[in-house]
Scaffold this motif. Structure first.
Motif, PDB file in Angstrom:
ATOM      1  N   PRO A   4       0.837  -1.212   0.000  1.00  0.00           N
ATOM      2  CA  PRO A   4       0.000   0.000   0.000  1.00  0.00           C
ATOM      3  C   PRO A   4       0.868   1.257   0.000  1.00  0.00           C
ATOM      4  N   ALA A   5       0.397   2.284  -0.681  1.00  0.00           N
ATOM      5  CA  ALA A   5       1.173   3.528  -0.791  1.00  0.00           C
ATOM      6  C   ALA A   5       1.348   4.166   0.587  1.00  0.00           C
ATOM      7  N   GLY A   6       2.561   4.591   0.872  1.00  0.00           N
ATOM      8  CA  GLY A   6       2.871   5.284   2.111  1.00  0.00           C
ATOM      9  C   GLY A   6       2.922   4.415   3.336  1.00  0.00           C
ATOM     10  N   SER A   7       2.899   3.112   3.160  1.00  0.00           N
ATOM     11  CA  SER A   7       2.928   2.210   4.310  1.00  0.00           C
ATOM     12  C   SER A   7       4.319   1.668   4.535  1.00  0.00           C
ATOM     13  N   GLN A   8       4.511   1.135   5.722  1.00  0.00           N
ATOM     14  CA  GLN A   8       5.746   0.428   6.081  1.00  0.00           C
ATOM     15  C   GLN A   8       5.380  -1.023   6.393  1.00  0.00           C
ATOM     16  N   CYS A   9       6.029  -1.914   5.703  1.00  0.00           N
ATOM     17  CA  CYS A   9       5.650  -3.332   5.783  1.00  0.00           C
ATOM     18  C   CYS A   9       6.739  -4.159   6.468  1.00  0.00           C
ATOM     19  N   LEU A  10       6.306  -5.224   7.153  1.00  0.00           N
ATOM     20  CA  LEU A  10       7.178  -6.189   7.824  1.00  0.00           C
ATOM     21  C   LEU A  10       6.877  -7.569   7.254  1.00  0.00           C
ATOM     22  N   SER A  11       7.886  -8.171   6.658  1.00  0.00           N
ATOM     23  CA  SER A  11       7.720  -9.501   6.039  1.00  0.00           C
ATOM     24  C   SER A  11       8.378 -10.556   6.933  1.00  0.00           C
ATOM     25  N   GLY A  48       0.105   4.519  12.411  1.00  0.00           N
ATOM     26  CA  GLY A  48       0.126   3.874  13.720  1.00  0.00           C
ATOM     27  C   GLY A  48      -0.787   2.697  13.846  1.00  0.00           C
ATOM     28  N   LYS A  49      -1.383   2.245  12.704  1.00  0.00           N
ATOM     29  CA  LYS A  49      -2.270   1.099  12.755  1.00  0.00           C
ATOM     30  C   LYS A  49      -1.912   0.089  11.662  1.00  0.00           C
ATOM     31  N   LEU A  50      -2.361  -1.157  11.856  1.00  0.00           N
ATOM     32  CA  LEU A  50      -2.209  -2.215  10.860  1.00  0.00           C
ATOM     33  C   LEU A  50      -3.314  -2.053   9.835  1.00  0.00           C
ATOM     34  N   ILE A  51      -2.908  -1.734   8.606  1.00  0.00           N
ATOM     35  CA  ILE A  51      -3.901  -1.491   7.569  1.00  0.00           C
ATOM     36  C   ILE A  51      -4.048  -2.678   6.612  1.00  0.00           C
TER      37      ILE A  51
END
Length: 560
Positions: A517-524, A547-550
């Motif tokens: 998603p645009a502008g998000s920070q992801c953890l794989s 600050g939330k899981l989207i």
């Protein structure tokens, strides 16, 4: 010129027949073919293409065949080939062979170091991750250092066993030498006592009987009896001289050896007939020569048979037979029952017969003694023609230089002994194959280096296992935890429940899968429940924004 000479020497070593026995050729072909097929199949299954698979298989086959002639070179090439292809099994085989065949601890350490550098150079080109480098070091220790140390230990153990065998053979020869010398000294003492005592008495008997023979007061019959007694004493002196010679130096007089059967037995029969005994000599067959021990034993059979007949059957008829058969000589002495006897069985011999049997056995023959059909007694001996197994007395030669048979070639094709006579007085020549002081020190250094490598290997294995578990803890999560997390939960709460994901195990899956998603920070993160395909990984991705899981996603990616 130097290069040409080196190439010729290399070719000569390669073609050395001792290196290529039939069994070894079959084994080498099977090993090279197996390694080549495994390497080529590994290359092809990993998508490297058929050309590279064939070339890798050929390279492995050639290096496997050359590892005995060029152990250090093949070890370095196997290290490079291991990191560039799937040639790990070749590295194990080359390390084992190099550990056995590279002479000197320094040379072996240099070869293994060069192989390690070649292996790590290819690893650094592909991946410079510290964890991956540590893993490759651990893998090299397991696949190269451990087989090399094991092969070197096995080779040194074989050398030690060969040294112990040589030392044991030398100790056995020395013990035989000491025993022979002790027997010779005892025999010489016995010979001296016999010469001083029996010789003096027999000489005195011969002189007295000679003087009595010319006395005028004897009748003609008494004179003949005294003459027979004198001849017997003279013959006994000759026999004593022969026995003393055997006891002193282990040799039989040639005169006795030549006349033992022919002239000697004729003389015994003539002496018995002259003493008034009814004795007859019968011959059959064509005379053939016997070995000295058998010849002398046959003479002793007749002598013992006549003596027993005189003692136990005085006045009985005696028959002496010499029968030359196709493969052996049969000598027998048969006496009838004594005149006036009741037909009782003759008394068997004692120590004389026991000695005869032992003498015949050493000469390769046999002796039979027992009652005859008419109540008398029969003594017979059978002796083979020619030299026979007992040409010389068992202890006659006292060969202090005899050597055990040389063992066959060892696995490397080198003969463990050249079969030449070794001078027992020169221990350096006797122990020329035994490890020298310098090689002993080198062996100790090699064992110390090997022990140090094993300790380092154990430490590295422990650290590596701990590191791998730590990386797996940071990079993987359980599917149940994934399902329990819902979209919309605060980022702090979600990250508190998830692993950090800061691991080299997740570096290959970042940026893969569906678009973020645009502008998000992801953890794989990796799933502990991976697909059945080992080339694929199941990935759980959590994306945060504001600050939330989207978003949370589950997908499968292919390994690089």
């Amino acid at each position: 010129m130097g290069v040409t000479r080196g190439a010729r020497d290399l070719w000569a070593r390669w073609r050395d027949p001792a290196q290529w026995s039939r069994r070894r050729v079959v084994g080498e072909i099977a090993l090279a073919a197996g390694l080549a097929l495994l390497t080529g199949a590994g290359e092809y299954l990993t998508g490297q293409g058929p050309v590279r698979a064939v070339l890798a298989g050929l390279a492995v086959a050639v290096l496997s065949s050359a590892r005995r002639t060029l152990p250090a070179t093949v070890l370095v090439a196997a290290g490079a080939l291991d990191s560039a292809t799937n040639g790990g099994l070749l590295l194990v085989v080359a390390a084992w062979s190099a550990g056995r065949r590279i002479k000197g601890v320094l040379r072996a350490l240099t070869a293994f170091t060069a192989s390690f550098v070649a292996c790590e150079a290819f690893v650094l080109v592909e991946n410079r991750s510290p964890v991956w480098i540590a893993f490759s070091v651990l893998l090299f220790l397991v696949m190269a250092v451990v087989p090399g140390i094991t092969g070197r230990y096995w080779s040194q153990r074989r050398a030690l066993l060969q040294t112990l065998r040589e030392r044991n053979a030398q100790l056995l020869r020395e013990r035989q030498m000491i025993a022979r010398q002790a027997r010779m000294r005892e025999r010489q003492r016995i010979a001296q006592d016999m010469h001083d005592s029996l010789g003096h008495q027999l000489a005195l008997i011969a002189v007295q009987t000679g003087a009595l023979e010319v006395s005028r007061g004897l009748s003609e019959q008494q004179r003949e009896a005294v003459g027979v007694l004198r001849e017997a004493s003279v013959a006994a002196m000759h026999e004593l001289r022969a026995v003393v010679g055997v006891l002193k130096d282990g040799t039989v007089e040639e005169a006795r050896a030549e006349s033992g059967v022919v002239a000697g037995i004729d003389g015994l029969v003539e002496s018995a007939a002259a003493a008034g005994t009814d004795v007859r000599l019968v011959r059959s067959g064509d005379p053939r020569p016997l070995g000295a021990p058998a010849d002398h034993a046959a003479y002793r059979v007749v002598q013992e048979g006549l003596t027993n007949a005189f003692k136990h059957a005085p006045g009985a008829r005696i028959g002496v037979g010499l029968y030359y058969e196709a493969d052996s000589l049969v000598v027998e002495v048969v006496n009838g029952p004594p005149p006036g006897s009741t037909g009782a069985a003759a008394v068997s011999g004692g120590q004389g017969l026991t000695g005869l049997r032992e003498r015949a056995r050493l000469a390769g023959g046999m002796v039979h003694a027992g009652p005859a059909a008419d109540g008398g007694f029969r003594l017979a001996g059978v002796f083979p023609y020619g030299a026979g197994p007992g040409t010389a007395p068992a202890e006659a030669g006292d060969d202090l230089r005899q050597q055990p048979p040389a063992p066959g070639p060892d696995e490397g094709g080198r003969a463990a002994g050249d079969g030449q006579v070794i001078d027992p007085l020169d221990p350096r020549e006797e122990f020329r194959h035994i490890v020298s002081v310098r090689r002993s020190r080198g062996c100790l250094v090699g064992c110390g280096v090997g022990l140090l490598c094993l300790v380092v290997l154990a430490v590295v294995v422990a650290l590596g296992i701990g590191k791998i578990f730590d990386e797996m803890r940071k990079a993987s999560m359980d599917p149940g935890l994934y399902r329990s997390i819902t979209v919309g939960t605060s980022e702090a709460e979600v990250r508190g429940r998830l692993p950090s994901g800061d691991s080299f195990l997740t570096s290959g899956v970042r940026g893969k899968g569906p678009a973020e998603p645009a502008g998000s920070q992801c953890l794989s993160l990796l799933s502990t429940d991976s697909p059945d395909d080992i080339d694929r990984d199941r990935v759980y991705r959590f994306c945060f924004k504001g600050g939330k899981l989207i978003e949370k996603r589950e997908f499968v990616v292919k390994n690089d």
